[in-house]
Design an enzyme around this catalytic site. Sequence first.
Site, PDB file in Angstrom:
ATOM      1  N   ARG A  29       3.245  12.460  -5.379  1.00  9.22           N
ATOM      2  CA  ARG A  29       4.756  12.359  -4.950  1.00  9.22           C
ATOM      3  C   ARG A  29       5.219  10.985  -4.631  1.00  9.22           C
ATOM      4  O   ARG A  29       4.445  10.222  -4.130  1.00  9.22           O
ATOM      5  CB  ARG A  29       4.634  13.248  -3.464  1.00  9.22           C
ATOM      6  CG  ARG A  29       5.890  13.256  -2.572  1.00  9.22           C
ATOM      7  CD  ARG A  29       5.782  14.015  -1.627  1.00  9.22           C
ATOM      8  NE  ARG A  29       5.339  15.589  -1.601  1.00  9.22           N
ATOM      9  CZ  ARG A  29       4.497  16.399  -1.207  1.00  9.22           C
ATOM     10  NH1 ARG A  29       3.836  15.718   0.040  1.00  9.22           N
ATOM     11  NH2 ARG A  29       4.392  17.446  -1.471  1.00  9.22           N
TER      12      ARG A  29
ATOM     13  N   ARG B 168      -2.216   6.904  -7.732  1.00  6.03           N
ATOM     14  CA  ARG B 168      -1.343   5.786  -7.524  1.00  6.03           C
ATOM     15  C   ARG B 168      -2.158   4.798  -7.898  1.00  6.03           C
ATOM     16  O   ARG B 168      -3.200   4.503  -7.530  1.00  6.03           O
ATOM     17  CB  ARG B 168      -1.054   5.934  -6.062  1.00  6.03           C
ATOM     18  CG  ARG B 168      -0.471   7.163  -5.458  1.00  6.03           C
ATOM     19  CD  ARG B 168       0.110   7.091  -3.998  1.00  6.03           C
ATOM     20  NE  ARG B 168       0.086   8.122  -3.199  1.00  6.03           N
ATOM     21  CZ  ARG B 168       1.190   8.975  -3.459  1.00  6.03           C
ATOM     22  NH1 ARG B 168       2.183   8.623  -4.209  1.00  6.03           N
ATOM     23  NH2 ARG B 168       1.338   9.969  -2.693  1.00  6.03           N
TER      24      ARG B 168
ATOM     25  N   HIS C  23      -8.029   5.627   5.758  1.00  5.42           N
ATOM     26  CA  HIS C  23      -8.062   6.351   4.777  1.00  5.42           C
ATOM     27  C   HIS C  23      -9.083   7.323   4.266  1.00  5.42           C
ATOM     28  O   HIS C  23      -8.971   8.291   3.528  1.00  5.42           O
ATOM     29  CB  HIS C  23      -7.068   5.762   3.394  1.00  5.42           C
ATOM     30  CG  HIS C  23      -6.642   6.519   2.659  1.00  5.42           C
ATOM     31  ND1 HIS C  23      -7.079   6.780   1.287  1.00  5.42           N
ATOM     32  CD2 HIS C  23      -5.256   7.442   2.662  1.00  5.42           C
ATOM     33  CE1 HIS C  23      -6.149   7.227   0.613  1.00  5.42           C
ATOM     34  NE2 HIS C  23      -5.267   7.835   1.148  1.00  5.42           N
TER      35      HIS C  23
ATOM     36  N   ASN D 149       7.893   6.477   7.953  1.00 12.13           N
ATOM     37  CA  ASN D 149       7.313   7.763   8.111  1.00 12.13           C
ATOM     38  C   ASN D 149       7.983   9.208   8.270  1.00 12.13           C
ATOM     39  O   ASN D 149       7.874  10.149   7.581  1.00 12.13           O
ATOM     40  CB  ASN D 149       6.281   7.696   9.252  1.00 12.13           C
ATOM     41  CG  ASN D 149       4.985   6.976   9.017  1.00 12.13           C
ATOM     42  OD1 ASN D 149       4.775   6.595   7.649  1.00 12.13           O
ATOM     43  ND2 ASN D 149       4.100   6.695   9.921  1.00 12.13           N
TER      44      ASN D 149
ATOM     45  N   HIS E  98      -6.331  14.483  -8.086  1.00  7.70           N
ATOM     46  CA  HIS E  98      -6.476  13.560  -6.944  1.00  7.70           C
ATOM     47  C   HIS E  98      -7.884  12.873  -6.570  1.00  7.70           C
ATOM     48  O   HIS E  98      -8.008  12.116  -5.854  1.00  7.70           O
ATOM     49  CB  HIS E  98      -6.349  14.592  -5.540  1.00  7.70           C
ATOM     50  CG  HIS E  98      -5.910  13.774  -4.500  1.00  7.70           C
ATOM     51  ND1 HIS E  98      -6.517  13.470  -3.199  1.00  7.70           N
ATOM     52  CD2 HIS E  98      -4.719  12.798  -4.073  1.00  7.70           C
ATOM     53  CE1 HIS E  98      -6.080  12.639  -2.301  1.00  7.70           C
ATOM     54  NE2 HIS E  98      -4.873  12.181  -2.939  1.00  7.70           N
TER      55      HIS E  98
END
Length: 690
Positions: A403, A373, A590, A49, A433
Amino acid sequence: MPTIDAAASPLLNRELSWLDLNERVLDLAADTDEPLLERVKFCGIFSTNLDEFFMVRVAGILDQIAANVSVLSPDGRTPQGALAEVHARVSELTAAQSKLWKNVLCPALADEGVFVASVSDTTEEELADLETRYAQQIYPVLTPLAVGPGQPFPYISGLSLSLGVTVRDPETGEERFARVKVPEALPRFVAVGRRGLMIPLERVISHYLTWLFPGMDVVERAAFRVTRDGDTEISDDADDLLQAVESELMRRRFGAVVRLEVASSMSRSIVTRLEERLLVRSDVVYPIHGALDLGDLSQLYDLDRPDLKYEPWVPHTQRRLSAPKDNDLFDEIATADIVVQHPYDSFATSVESFVRAAAKDQRVVTLKTTVYRTSHDSALAPALIEAAEHGKQSVCVVELKARFDERRNIEWARALEQAGVHVVYGFPDLKIHAKTTLVVRREGDSLRRYVHIGTGNYHATTARIYEDVGVFTADPEIGADVADLFNFVTGFARPQEFRKLLVAPFNLRAKLVDQIRSVAAAAAAGEHARIRIKVNNITDPAIIEELYRASQAGVEIDLVVRAICMLRPGVDGLSERIRVRSVLGRFLEHSRLFCFEAGEAKTYLLGSADLMERNLDHRIEVVVPAEAPHVRAEIEAIFKSLLTDNVQAWELRPDGSWARAQPKKSERKRSAQTVAMRRRIRARRPAPPA
């Protein structure tokens, strides 16, 4: 209630709030109620992290300082002031991590027969075995790089662990500095002997340094590690987005150093040399009192010791998704919406079954999806390819700028294109996204749209450890909205007004503000008024201001924010009716969920957007209303479990500190994630006989 000067500082600092998240991760690593190897894993997550934090957030602060930016951040700090506070906080946290690893976790591992050792801890037999392995497997891949005449200071790759070595010629007295890179292709921990010794690779290399510098005296040896700027910047007018991203990835390899970690034993002379050669500011140098780069503790977690880990979780397959035939899945969705929560509900038997069914069903004419992703073992790419091979319109919108996944997404895009899938890269100035898949199916004389909209990426691996929510629907208006959105992304047009979807950057911000204000108006009128929101981050000042006003109007607000929260709760006259909590555990929370209650009206939403400026204004995000009673009931159950968690929840105080929730004396322990698993276990049990 604590007194806070809200007028002077109504917002918390974004960077320090992020570091608070990492402190909560470290709390889990120290929690003796957690299985030992899970604690080791959390200790490693703390390090990975921090790597991303420096590559992105600290890199941004340093860019501001280099550009002489004097504008205050929303919380009232200068870039230089923020950097100083980050340095102090990171130094404090890394010292705590080192102490925890050395004094607590390593002894606990030793008690379980896993010894993180030094070469000096080996027996003669073990040392002989280690020397043989060093000679055959480690020494051949090492490359000492000395600095001197004709030998410039070597390039140091980001996130690589190195040994800084000073060697002296005993005959001439000449000293040279050399760098020895710890090979990333080799395991970080070398297993030695039969009694469970695990020796860090850098300790093995350090022990045998004379092999690399024969005839020389090794004067000093110490580990160091650099972190480089890892953010990407793509020009808004890039004609070839694929080429632009590839060029930016090449630039990233040589990005400026934003952190230098050094062993606390390293001499000042070597530290100074590294600062000068790497062009490093002294306020991004971090002495570490212990092992560097504990992110590699994942190797220890992979040991075959199930007794030291969580009991394995097998995701549940809902009864409505266990139909034996692919076309039955579409019939089920047409009958009523289906809601799933991963990893409690199976990703394989829901999302992956959906795309596989679309590829095989002869009545399906179109399969379109977004990829932000994904993983190598996902069923998404094979389904898209199979659909294309069967002559169906197969479209994949790939976000090249995700990213740290840019390279993988480029490879995915090229593989899909070669298989005949229509691949679209999106826009230079807008990240895509949204998490949505569209299936168009011929049914009789008409076409029907089936849609999946979720909060998480189509990633088979993370779906086993990330908590996310998704809904399957055949709602005609939602299907039409999703079709319009895909046409906007792949074509050239302005999107029309959406029927039901909330889509950034078009109407999402305005619709959320409308919802907050509607609830505030209900409170002002003396009606029931409540807001519940679950997101990863909340940093948007305008949204925070709306929530403050709603609180002042009498709205009760509960926010579940996993990571960054710039909103300051519980302040008299500002936010006394706002409560903020964060839930961490074996699964990463999430999902993004919203519930607005104004009088008798209730609005439930789920989607991909966090409450951040980037999500609301600079990304394509999709948030969908949950209208079916059973979908709403599922969201209610999720909120209830999160807001009553007294095991793995932390509560944000008005002063910006976090306190871990504790069960009261008369209260039983309640973990939201355990509750979710138990609900699925009960659902698996056969119904009792009538």
